[in-house]
Design a protein around this motif. Sequence first.
Motif, PDB file in Angstrom:
ATOM      1  N   VAL A   1       0.845  -1.198   0.000  1.00  0.00           N
ATOM      2  CA  VAL A   1       0.000   0.000   0.000  1.00  0.00           C
ATOM      3  C   VAL A   1       0.881   1.249   0.000  1.00  0.00           C
ATOM      4  O   VAL A   1       0.578   2.239  -0.682  1.00  0.00           O
ATOM      5  CB  VAL A   1      -0.991  -0.008   1.186  1.00  0.00           C
ATOM      6  CG1 VAL A   1      -1.692   1.338   1.336  1.00  0.00           C
ATOM      7  CG2 VAL A   1      -2.021  -1.120   1.005  1.00  0.00           C
ATOM      8  N   GLY A   2       1.988   1.214   0.727  1.00  0.00           N
ATOM      9  CA  GLY A   2       2.952   2.326   0.700  1.00  0.00           C
ATOM     10  C   GLY A   2       3.511   2.534  -0.692  1.00  0.00           C
ATOM     11  O   GLY A   2       3.712   3.680  -1.120  1.00  0.00           O
ATOM     12  N   GLN A   3       3.756   1.456  -1.398  1.00  0.00           N
ATOM     13  CA  GLN A   3       4.216   1.587  -2.780  1.00  0.00           C
ATOM     14  C   GLN A   3       3.120   2.162  -3.661  1.00  0.00           C
ATOM     15  O   GLN A   3       3.418   2.949  -4.570  1.00  0.00           O
ATOM     16  CB  GLN A   3       4.708   0.241  -3.318  1.00  0.00           C
ATOM     17  CG  GLN A   3       6.035  -0.169  -2.727  1.00  0.00           C
ATOM     18  CD  GLN A   3       6.566  -1.434  -3.345  1.00  0.00           C
ATOM     19  OE1 GLN A   3       5.816  -2.285  -3.821  1.00  0.00           O
ATOM     20  NE2 GLN A   3       7.880  -1.572  -3.320  1.00  0.00           N
ATOM     21  N   HIS A   4       1.872   1.806  -3.418  1.00  0.00           N
ATOM     22  CA  HIS A   4       0.772   2.417  -4.175  1.00  0.00           C
ATOM     23  C   HIS A   4       0.796   3.935  -3.991  1.00  0.00           C
ATOM     24  O   HIS A   4       0.603   4.683  -4.952  1.00  0.00           O
ATOM     25  CB  HIS A   4      -0.590   1.872  -3.720  1.00  0.00           C
ATOM     26  CG  HIS A   4      -0.876   0.484  -4.182  1.00  0.00           C
ATOM     27  ND1 HIS A   4      -1.972  -0.222  -3.740  1.00  0.00           N
ATOM     28  CD2 HIS A   4      -0.224  -0.338  -5.043  1.00  0.00           C
ATOM     29  CE1 HIS A   4      -1.987  -1.418  -4.313  1.00  0.00           C
ATOM     30  NE2 HIS A   4      -0.926  -1.516  -5.107  1.00  0.00           N
ATOM     31  N   ARG A   5       1.038   4.381  -2.763  1.00  0.00           N
ATOM     32  CA  ARG A   5       1.141   5.823  -2.497  1.00  0.00           C
ATOM     33  C   ARG A   5       2.285   6.428  -3.303  1.00  0.00           C
ATOM     34  O   ARG A   5       2.136   7.493  -3.904  1.00  0.00           O
ATOM     35  CB  ARG A   5       1.379   6.049  -0.993  1.00  0.00           C
ATOM     36  CG  ARG A   5       0.338   6.846  -0.306  1.00  0.00           C
ATOM     37  CD  ARG A   5       0.603   7.151   1.161  1.00  0.00           C
ATOM     38  NE  ARG A   5       1.497   6.280   1.895  1.00  0.00           N
ATOM     39  CZ  ARG A   5       1.142   5.166   2.540  1.00  0.00           C
ATOM     40  NH1 ARG A   5      -0.107   4.766   2.517  1.00  0.00           N
ATOM     41  NH2 ARG A   5       2.031   4.461   3.197  1.00  0.00           N
TER      42      ARG A   5
END
Length: 187
Positions: free
Chosen positions: A17-21
């Motif tokens: 999810v951090g990578q999605h950000r």
Amino acid sequence: MSAPAINSTTDAVTYLVGQHRRIRELFDEVAGAADTGERERKFFELRRLLAVHETAEEEIIHPLARRAIDNGDAVVDARLEEENKAKKQLTDLESVDVGSAEFETRLAALRQAVLTHAEHEETEEFNRLRAEIDGEELRRLRSTVELAEAMAPTRPHPGVESAKANVLAGPFAAMMDRAKDLISKPR
């Protein structure tokens, strides 16, 4: 260039999810780049992150979701279809001059497809994995995801969306991609 630094105590889902950000930020940075050199550098980073991120999901997260969540096959199949379409868009975008209006148009379409895909993953797959998988197991999976990314191809390869296909094609594709990256990396 590695994946964005995410707190090491986080689990695999939080990491992704951090990578999605970071992917959302990179789309904005590519679109808002001050000149073509900066746009090319940011696009290089975006393309690489998208490629390694999707490979890790395909090799680690999607197979787990197939087994762990209700109707997992249908959920994962829908995500793989989205990934294939986005990989094709990204591959096509690579051949377009980053300074052109066509690049901007195609980048906007890719952004929409990727962000919609990420939203589907987070709501239909990741949240359900969190509900079904022990938190400690998800924390352990984080290192597996990072390892998959370290060995992943750095460019999109449409049609290679399964764990099996990644294992068969991935090492050679990764080697070739990294060689191309050395030659074509923006300065």
